[in-house]
Scaffold this motif. Structure first.
Motif, PDB file in Angstrom:
ATOM      1  N   UNK A   1       0.822  -1.191   0.000  1.00 46.24           N
ATOM      2  CA  UNK A   1       0.000   0.000   0.000  1.00 46.24           C
ATOM      3  C   UNK A   1       0.865   1.254   0.000  1.00 46.24           C
ATOM      4  N   UNK A   2       0.246   2.378  -0.261  1.00 49.23           N
ATOM      5  CA  UNK A   2       0.955   3.654  -0.305  1.00 49.23           C
ATOM      6  C   UNK A   2       0.189   4.670   0.516  1.00 49.23           C
ATOM      7  N   UNK A   3       0.894   5.368   1.366  1.00 49.57           N
ATOM      8  CA  UNK A   3       0.243   6.399   2.176  1.00 49.57           C
ATOM      9  C   UNK A   3       1.112   7.636   2.270  1.00 49.57           C
ATOM     10  N   UNK A   4       0.455   8.779   2.287  1.00 48.15           N
ATOM     11  CA  UNK A   4       1.175  10.032   2.463  1.00 48.15           C
ATOM     12  C   UNK A   4       0.967  10.473   3.902  1.00 48.15           C
ATOM     13  N   UNK A   5       2.052  10.715   4.614  1.00 52.62           N
ATOM     14  CA  UNK A   5       1.917  11.060   6.018  1.00 52.62           C
ATOM     15  C   UNK A   5       2.981  12.062   6.455  1.00 52.62           C
ATOM     16  N   UNK A   6       2.643  12.856   7.482  1.00 53.97           N
ATOM     17  CA  UNK A   6       3.601  13.802   8.052  1.00 53.97           C
ATOM     18  C   UNK A   6       4.574  13.090   8.976  1.00 53.97           C
TER      19      UNK A   6
END
Ligand SMILES: [Zn+2]
Length: 82
Positions: free
Chosen positions: A36-41
């Motif tokens: 999976x791919x996630x954008x996170x701070x």
């Protein structure tokens, strides 16, 4: 290599603004084990958007704060009266 123990004093950082950027992580979800791919701070996430287990405790904590305080019933008072 010589080493020794030193005392580090506690200090606080003055409130300030800081610009942070998101990072896109490609990883395998710990729950469903799907790539999976996630954008996170923050740091590398462990779960995909669907599973997202680590987020749950934070939400429940917020819900607890929202709950209205209930009046307490003191059972011991009855004992004193009777
Ligand atoms: Zn998942």
């Amino acid at each position: 290599m010589p080493s020794k123990i030193i005392n580090v004093k506690e200090y606080t950082v003055k409130a300030h603004q800081r610009q942070i950027h998101t990072r896109v992580f490609n990883f395998i979800c710990k729950q469903c084990e799907q790539p999976t791919q996630r954008e996170t701070f923050g740091p590398r996430p462990l779960y995909c958007e669907t599973c997202r287990a680590p987020q749950a405790p934070k939400k429940s904590a917020k819900a607890l704060n929202k709950r209205k305080p209930r009046p307490m019933t003191y059972k011991s008072g009855k004992d004193i009266a009777g």
